[in-house]
Design an enzyme around this catalytic site. Structure first.
Site, PDB file in Angstrom:
ATOM      1  N   ARG A 161       0.839  -1.205   0.000  1.00  0.00           N
ATOM      2  CA  ARG A 161       0.000   0.000   0.000  1.00  0.00           C
ATOM      3  C   ARG A 161       0.873   1.253   0.000  1.00  0.00           C
ATOM      4  O   ARG A 161       1.880   1.325   0.716  1.00  0.00           O
ATOM      5  CB  ARG A 161      -0.932   0.012   1.213  1.00  0.00           C
ATOM      6  N   ASP A 162       0.446   2.224  -0.808  1.00  0.00           N
ATOM      7  CA  ASP A 162       1.159   3.496  -0.867  1.00  0.00           C
ATOM      8  C   ASP A 162       1.033   4.215   0.474  1.00  0.00           C
ATOM      9  O   ASP A 162      -0.035   4.225   1.083  1.00  0.00           O
ATOM     10  CB  ASP A 162       0.582   4.363  -2.005  1.00  0.00           C
ATOM     11  N   ILE A 163       2.126   4.826   0.907  1.00  0.00           N
ATOM     12  CA  ILE A 163       2.144   5.506   2.209  1.00  0.00           C
ATOM     13  C   ILE A 163       1.265   6.761   2.194  1.00  0.00           C
ATOM     14  O   ILE A 163       0.833   7.232   3.243  1.00  0.00           O
ATOM     15  CB  ILE A 163       3.605   5.857   2.597  1.00  0.00           C
TER      16      ILE A 163
ATOM     17  N   ASN B 119       4.854   6.599 -13.319  1.00  0.00           N
ATOM     18  CA  ASN B 119       5.471   7.892 -13.588  1.00  0.00           C
ATOM     19  C   ASN B 119       6.922   7.682 -13.987  1.00  0.00           C
ATOM     20  O   ASN B 119       7.643   6.922 -13.337  1.00  0.00           O
ATOM     21  CB  ASN B 119       5.392   8.774 -12.335  1.00  0.00           C
TER      22      ASN B 119
ATOM     23  N   VAL C 282      10.582   8.027  -6.800  1.00  0.00           N
ATOM     24  CA  VAL C 282      11.373   6.866  -6.374  1.00  0.00           C
ATOM     25  C   VAL C 282      11.918   6.198  -7.632  1.00  0.00           C
ATOM     26  O   VAL C 282      11.151   5.814  -8.535  1.00  0.00           O
ATOM     27  CB  VAL C 282      10.520   5.871  -5.556  1.00  0.00           C
TER      28      VAL C 282
ATOM     29  N   HIS D  81       7.854   1.273 -10.712  1.00  0.00           N
ATOM     30  CA  HIS D  81       6.666   0.904  -9.941  1.00  0.00           C
ATOM     31  C   HIS D  81       5.425   1.333 -10.695  1.00  0.00           C
ATOM     32  O   HIS D  81       5.431   2.312 -11.440  1.00  0.00           O
ATOM     33  CB  HIS D  81       6.683   1.522  -8.540  1.00  0.00           C
TER      34      HIS D  81
ATOM     35  N   HIS E  80       1.419   2.321 -10.076  1.00  0.00           N
ATOM     36  CA  HIS E  80       0.371   2.680  -9.121  1.00  0.00           C
ATOM     37  C   HIS E  80      -0.921   2.010  -9.577  1.00  0.00           C
ATOM     38  O   HIS E  80      -1.337   2.184 -10.734  1.00  0.00           O
ATOM     39  CB  HIS E  80       0.132   4.190  -9.109  1.00  0.00           C
TER      40      HIS E  80
END
Ligand code: DGP
Length: 115
Positions: A30-32, A88, A97, A101, A103
């Protein structure tokens, strides 16, 4: 694993994360800073910096991320309602980052706009 890479440390368990998926080639958590009720980050275990670096990632490992996305969406209950998968790449896309990755966003009506 790349030294000083945040996501490599998360994959290695050196930094805690809320895991939602793991297989031989990818890890998802899970994204922070969630931007939707479902906001999961799907990352290849092999360190590549982003979409511009996918030539360094075997096809099987890249496709594993996409197959994982489909299964995570179903697991999170958004497979039918719909979800968005995006990555991205570079400064104009605000990549923060430098480890590839994706999303996975869902659980609400998302904007038609992509910017
Ligand atoms: P991007 O801007 O596309 O590079 O997305 C990076 C995402 O990573 C951003 O949405 C926030 C997330 N993130 C940054 N640090 C952490 C962390 O330590 N843990 C988790 N779970 N997510 C993080």
């Amino acid at each position: 694993m790349s030294d000083n890479c945040l996501f490599c440390k998360i994959i290695a368990g050196e930094i805690p994360s809320q895991k939602v998926w793991e297989d031989a080639y990818c890890y998802a958590f899970r994204d922070i800073n969630p931007q939707a009720p479902v906001h999961v980050l799907i990352v290849p275990k092999r360190h590549v910096t982003g979409l511009n670096d996918t030539g360094a990632l075997p096809d099987q490992e890249l496709s594993a991320c996409l197959h994982a996305a489909r299964q995570i969406a179903a697991q999170e209950g958004v497979g039918e309602s719909g979800y968005r998968l995006l990555s991205n790449c570079g400064p104009h896309a605000c990549q923060s980052v430098q480890h590839l990755h994706f999303h996975l966003l869902g659980g609400k009506q998302l904007s038609e706009r992509m910017d």
